[in-house]
Motif scaffolding. Structure first.
Motif, mmCIF file in Angstrom:
data_model
loop_
_atom_site.group_PDB
_atom_site.id
_atom_site.type_symbol
_atom_site.label_atom_id
_atom_site.label_comp_id
_atom_site.label_asym_id
_atom_site.label_seq_id
_atom_site.Cartn_x
_atom_site.Cartn_y
_atom_site.Cartn_z
ATOM 1 N N ALA A 127 0.829 -1.212 0.000
ATOM 2 C CA ALA A 127 0.000 0.000 0.000
ATOM 3 C C ALA A 127 0.864 1.264 0.000
ATOM 4 C CB ALA A 127 -0.928 -0.018 1.208
ATOM 5 N N ALA A 128 1.955 1.237 0.777
ATOM 6 C CA ALA A 128 2.836 2.410 0.850
ATOM 7 C C ALA A 128 3.519 2.643 -0.500
ATOM 8 C CB ALA A 128 3.878 2.209 1.946
ATOM 9 N N THR A 129 3.905 1.546 -1.154
ATOM 10 C CA THR A 129 4.561 1.672 -2.467
ATOM 11 C C THR A 129 3.589 2.226 -3.507
ATOM 12 O OG1 THR A 129 5.877 -0.255 -1.835
ATOM 13 C CG2 THR A 129 6.009 0.425 -4.131
ATOM 14 N N LEU A 130 2.325 1.865 -3.392
ATOM 15 C CA LEU A 130 1.317 2.417 -4.305
ATOM 16 C C LEU A 130 1.217 3.942 -4.135
ATOM 17 C CD1 LEU A 130 -0.912 1.989 -6.402
ATOM 18 C CD2 LEU A 130 -2.520 1.608 -4.537
ATOM 19 N N CYS A 131 1.304 4.410 -2.884
ATOM 20 C CA CYS A 131 1.293 5.866 -2.641
ATOM 21 C C CYS A 131 2.422 6.533 -3.427
ATOM 22 C CB CYS A 131 1.525 6.188 -1.158
ATOM 23 S SG CYS A 131 0.197 5.683 -0.089
ATOM 24 N N ILE A 132 3.627 5.964 -3.307
ATOM 25 C CA ILE A 132 4.803 6.541 -3.977
ATOM 26 C C ILE A 132 4.595 6.531 -5.491
ATOM 27 C CG2 ILE A 132 7.270 6.195 -4.422
ATOM 28 C CD1 ILE A 132 6.679 7.253 -1.609
ATOM 29 N N SER A 133 4.145 5.379 -5.990
ATOM 30 C CA SER A 133 3.897 5.223 -7.420
ATOM 31 C C SER A 133 2.995 6.342 -7.935
ATOM 32 C CB SER A 133 3.202 3.880 -7.615
ATOM 33 O OG SER A 133 3.718 3.241 -8.738
ATOM 34 N N ASN A 134 1.912 6.599 -7.213
ATOM 35 C CA ASN A 134 0.960 7.630 -7.637
ATOM 36 C C ASN A 134 1.564 9.034 -7.565
ATOM 37 O OD1 ASN A 134 -0.974 5.762 -8.223
ATOM 38 N ND2 ASN A 134 -2.175 6.068 -6.349
ATOM 39 N N LEU A 135 2.467 9.240 -6.593
ATOM 40 C CA LEU A 135 3.064 10.582 -6.450
ATOM 41 C C LEU A 135 4.061 10.885 -7.580
ATOM 42 C CD1 LEU A 135 3.726 10.656 -2.590
ATOM 43 C CD2 LEU A 135 2.054 12.045 -3.837
ATOM 44 N N ILE A 136 4.750 9.846 -8.065
ATOM 45 C CA ILE A 136 5.840 10.123 -9.020
ATOM 46 C C ILE A 136 5.448 9.837 -10.463
ATOM 47 C CG2 ILE A 136 7.631 9.661 -7.290
ATOM 48 C CD1 ILE A 136 7.962 6.881 -8.456
ATOM 49 N N TRP A 137 4.169 9.534 -10.709
ATOM 50 C CA TRP A 137 3.746 9.140 -12.067
ATOM 51 C C TRP A 137 4.146 10.201 -13.077
ATOM 52 C CZ3 TRP A 137 2.650 4.284 -12.550
ATOM 53 C CH2 TRP A 137 2.145 3.817 -13.777
ATOM 54 N N ASN A 138 4.775 9.727 -14.179
ATOM 55 C CA ASN A 138 5.454 10.637 -15.093
ATOM 56 C C ASN A 138 4.612 11.650 -15.837
ATOM 57 O OD1 ASN A 138 8.185 10.766 -15.251
ATOM 58 N ND2 ASN A 138 8.330 8.682 -16.067
ATOM 59 N N GLU A 139 3.463 11.156 -16.401
ATOM 60 C CA GLU A 139 2.739 12.039 -17.315
ATOM 61 C C GLU A 139 2.191 13.273 -16.619
ATOM 62 O OE1 GLU A 139 0.773 8.330 -18.134
ATOM 63 O OE2 GLU A 139 2.955 8.228 -18.071
ATOM 64 N N ALA B 167 7.229 1.454 -10.201
ATOM 65 C CA ALA B 167 7.584 2.772 -9.668
ATOM 66 C C ALA B 167 8.966 3.190 -10.172
ATOM 67 C CB ALA B 167 7.548 2.735 -8.147
ATOM 68 N N LEU B 168 9.899 2.243 -10.163
ATOM 69 C CA LEU B 168 11.260 2.575 -10.613
ATOM 70 C C LEU B 168 11.274 3.007 -12.085
ATOM 71 C CD1 LEU B 168 13.347 -0.186 -8.809
ATOM 72 C CD2 LEU B 168 13.596 2.290 -8.515
ATOM 73 N N GLN B 169 10.382 2.398 -12.883
ATOM 74 C CA GLN B 169 10.331 2.759 -14.315
ATOM 75 C C GLN B 169 10.015 4.242 -14.499
ATOM 76 O OE1 GLN B 169 7.566 -0.104 -15.724
ATOM 77 N NE2 GLN B 169 9.124 -1.664 -16.103
#
Length: 651
Positions: A595-607, A645-647
């Motif tokens: 769940a925490a990683t999903l938060c990060i993923s959403n914060l750094i999304w590229n577009e 997320a790393l991508q």
């Protein structure tokens, strides 16, 4: 006097008015009176007690019970029997408080000792015990409603007192007495002692009488050649033992004996009372067991047989008796509530059974009518039945829609007593599921206000149901509904619910927040008006002592906020929250890491606008290093999520 009052209520009332009771009691208690005189006094008092409830009240007001209990200490058996017969008559009356038997601790042990004196002492004492052992009645039996406090004001409940005084051992051998009345009263005693009582039930299973185990004796008493009253009462004993876990639900004495016996009691040629008790006991037996529900549903066409409960209060053969017909018409509502209860139990789990019940003639109309009957027992049973059927997605979309069930349900929810509110609000939860067509009209009829008020109830089940229904209502709802819910609840109430001591309330409140914060425009809109408070609430919970599920749900809410366009900033500018997300990425529990990683993923999304600055800030916090570690995880979900997320950093 004795000859004047026997069978003559008018004469009984006259004597009472003339003051005969104190005089008779005086003679009964005089040491100088002969035993014969004292016995005659007890007989006359017993006859007066046989009259109306007012007669019994007059006797109680003269303190007849202590006088009769005192009489039991006499050495004379005839006198003892007369006192017991009179006590029995008084305790059978609904106006007599059961606790009067328990005021003096020595009374119960003395009664146990008197059991061996004669078949009359056995019959009367068992009858007294079965009427003075109050848990909840079978008829008001709580099923799924909240447990009532069962204790009398001062300590252990009646079942425990009788059990501790050796009731089981003292009464068991009476089941093989030569007197039918003694056998019957002993059986009734056990049916009351064992009801909802695991301690008694577990003891009964192993009791031997003349080399035979009690359950086997009960099964013999179930046979078709036994009087109906005996069949029913032994079925109740076995039912209680089964529900208490003392007998398995797949035991042949339940499946092949008790269940078929109770189904037989539901047939049209049985008396009204027998049909009511049979159906209610069967409902209780099968209430929590799917297999028994399936077996019952195909025994003797039970589902169709129950439809008759709404039509004929008396069987045709009984109509020869005009008094009987009159009685049955007055009590027809008891049949209806018993049928609703049994339908509720039958349909509790199985989709096919629910379909069969709903296809029974006019079933939905009957339920809708039941919801507005004057008898509260019928209303409660009808709403239980509706609740049971509302667990079916198929039915919510069809029958419930065709009959606009929500209308009487909403009406029922206005100022109903708690036990009805609990079941009605559970049903409303189901009607508010996203796929249910009733959702719209319910909203228009003021449901939000009603549910918000339930969340403030002292009653836990009502708070849970209120918030649960709001959670269902918010699922994939339009923005206006979501705003109305937030307005109706108020921020104070939301915080109140998030700090509720019950984890169920907390989980449903978080579920509601998660449903409110879904789809971007909604997330941004709600966070622009309530952002500060919601972030406070999230912080509060992530810092508190909560279980994994609660924390996971809270992190999912954060992930939703992180998915907003403007809402993200509330997380990015809150270092405290960012540190907490980082902490949970390295937590020992994979669900929380995910769940925490999903938060990060959403914060750094590229577009998305500003993603570069957000990526930089999080890299400086050491998030990228953690993501690398997680991408090596043995948990495939976590590993994939970290790689995704790393991508974003590589793109």
């Amino acid at each position: 006097m004795k000859n004047a009052v026997i069978g003559n209520n008018k004469q009984k009332a006259n004597l009472i008015v003339l003051g005969a009771v104190p005089r008779l009691l005086y003679l009964l208690q005089q040491e100088t009176s002969s035993t014969e005189l004292r016995t005659e006094c007890a007989v006359v008092l017993g006859s007066l007690a046989m009259g109306t409830e007012n007669n019994v009240k007059s006797l109680l007001d003269c303190h007849i019970i202590p006088a009769l209990l005192q009489g039991l200490l006499s050495p004379d058996l005839k006198f003892i029997e007369a006192c017991l017969r009179c006590l029995r008559t008084i305790f059978i009356s609904p106006v007599t408080p059961e606790d009067l038997l328990y005021t003096d601790a020595t009374v119960i042990s003395h009664l146990m000792a008197l059991l061996s004196r004669s078949r009359y002492t056995q019959e009367y004492i068992c009858q007294i015990f079965s009427h003075c052992c109050k848990l909840q009645h079978w008829h008001s039996c709580g099923f799924k409603s909240l447990p009532q406090p069962l204790l009398c004001a001062n300590g252990p409940d009646h079942q425990t007192i009788l059990f501790n005084h050796g009731a089981v051992q003292n009464i068991a051998h009476l089941l093989v007495s030569t007197s039918y009345k003694v056998r019957m009263q002993a059986l009734k005693c056990f049916s009351v002692l064992a009801f909802e009582n695991p301690q008694v039930s577990m003891t009964l299973v192993n009791v031997l009488v003349d080399g035979e185990l009690l359950p086997q004796i009960f099964v013999k008493m179930l046979q078709r050649d036994k009087p109906i009253e005996m069949q029913l009462t032994s079925a109740k004993c076995l039912t209680s033992m089964c529900r208490a876990g003392a007998i398995r639900t797949d035991d042949s004495c339940i499946v092949l004996k008790t269940l078929p016996c109770l189904v037989r009691m539901c047939s049209k040629d049985r008396l009204l009372e027998e049909r009511v008790e049979g159906a209610e006991t069967l409902a209780y037996l099968i209430e929590t067991d799917v297999e028994l529900q399936r077996i019952a549903s195909i025994t003797d066409h039970l589902i169709v047989m129950l439809a008759d409960y709404f039509k004929y209060p008396s069987s045709v053969s009984a109509i020869t008796d005009i008094k009987r017909l009159d009685h049955d018409l007055k009590h027809a509502h008891e049949l209806r509530q018993a049928a609703f209860k049994l339908y509720a139990s039958l349909g509790a789990n199985d989709e096919d059974i629910r379909k069969k019940i709903i296809e029974t003639e006019n079933m939905m109309d009957r339920i809708v009518n039941g919801l507005s009957e004057s008898s509260i027992k019928v209303r409660l049973a009808a709403v239980r039945c509706l609740h049971s059927l509302s667990r079916s997605v198929q039915q919510l979309r069809t029958s419930f829609q065709d009959h606009a069930v929500w209308k009487p349900l909403m009406k029922l929810l206005q100022n109903a007593p708690n036990e009805i509110l609990v079941v009605a609000s559970s049903t409303l939860c189901n009607l508010l599921l996203e796929f249910s067509p009733s959702k719209e009209p319910i909203l228009e009829s003021g449901a939000i206000e009603l549910l918000c008020s339930l969340t403030q109830s002292e009653n836990l089940a009502l708070r849970v149901n209120g918030i649960w229904a709001l959670m269902n209502m918010a699922f994939q709802a339009e923005q206006k509904i979501k705003s109305d819910i937030l307005r109706g609840l108020s921020t104070e109430q939301l915080f109140q619910l998030l700090s509720d001591s019950d984890v169920n309330v907390l989980m449903k409140t978080l579920g509601l927040l998660r449903n409110l914060l879904s789809t971007r425009p909604h997330i941004d809109h709600i966070m622009s008006t309530h952002g500060k408070q919601i972030m406070q609430a999230v912080t509060l919970i992530l810092e508190g002592e909560h279980n994994i599920e609660v924390k996971e749900q809270t992190l999912c809410i954060l992930a939703n906020i992180a998915d907003g366009t403007t809402a993200k900033e509330l997380i990015m500018t809150n270092d405290d929250i960012l540190q907490k997300i980082k902490y949970y990425m390295s937590h020992s529990n994979a669900k929380l890491q995910l769940a925490a990683t999903l938060c990060i993923s959403n914060l750094i999304w590229n577009e998305e606008e500003g993603s570069q600055e957000r990526q930089d800030k999080l890299r400086d916090m050491g998030i990228v290093d953690i993501l690398h570690k997680l991408s090596q995880s043995s948990d495939s979900n976590l590993c994939d999520r970290a790689k995704t997320a790393l991508q974003q950093y590589l793109a």
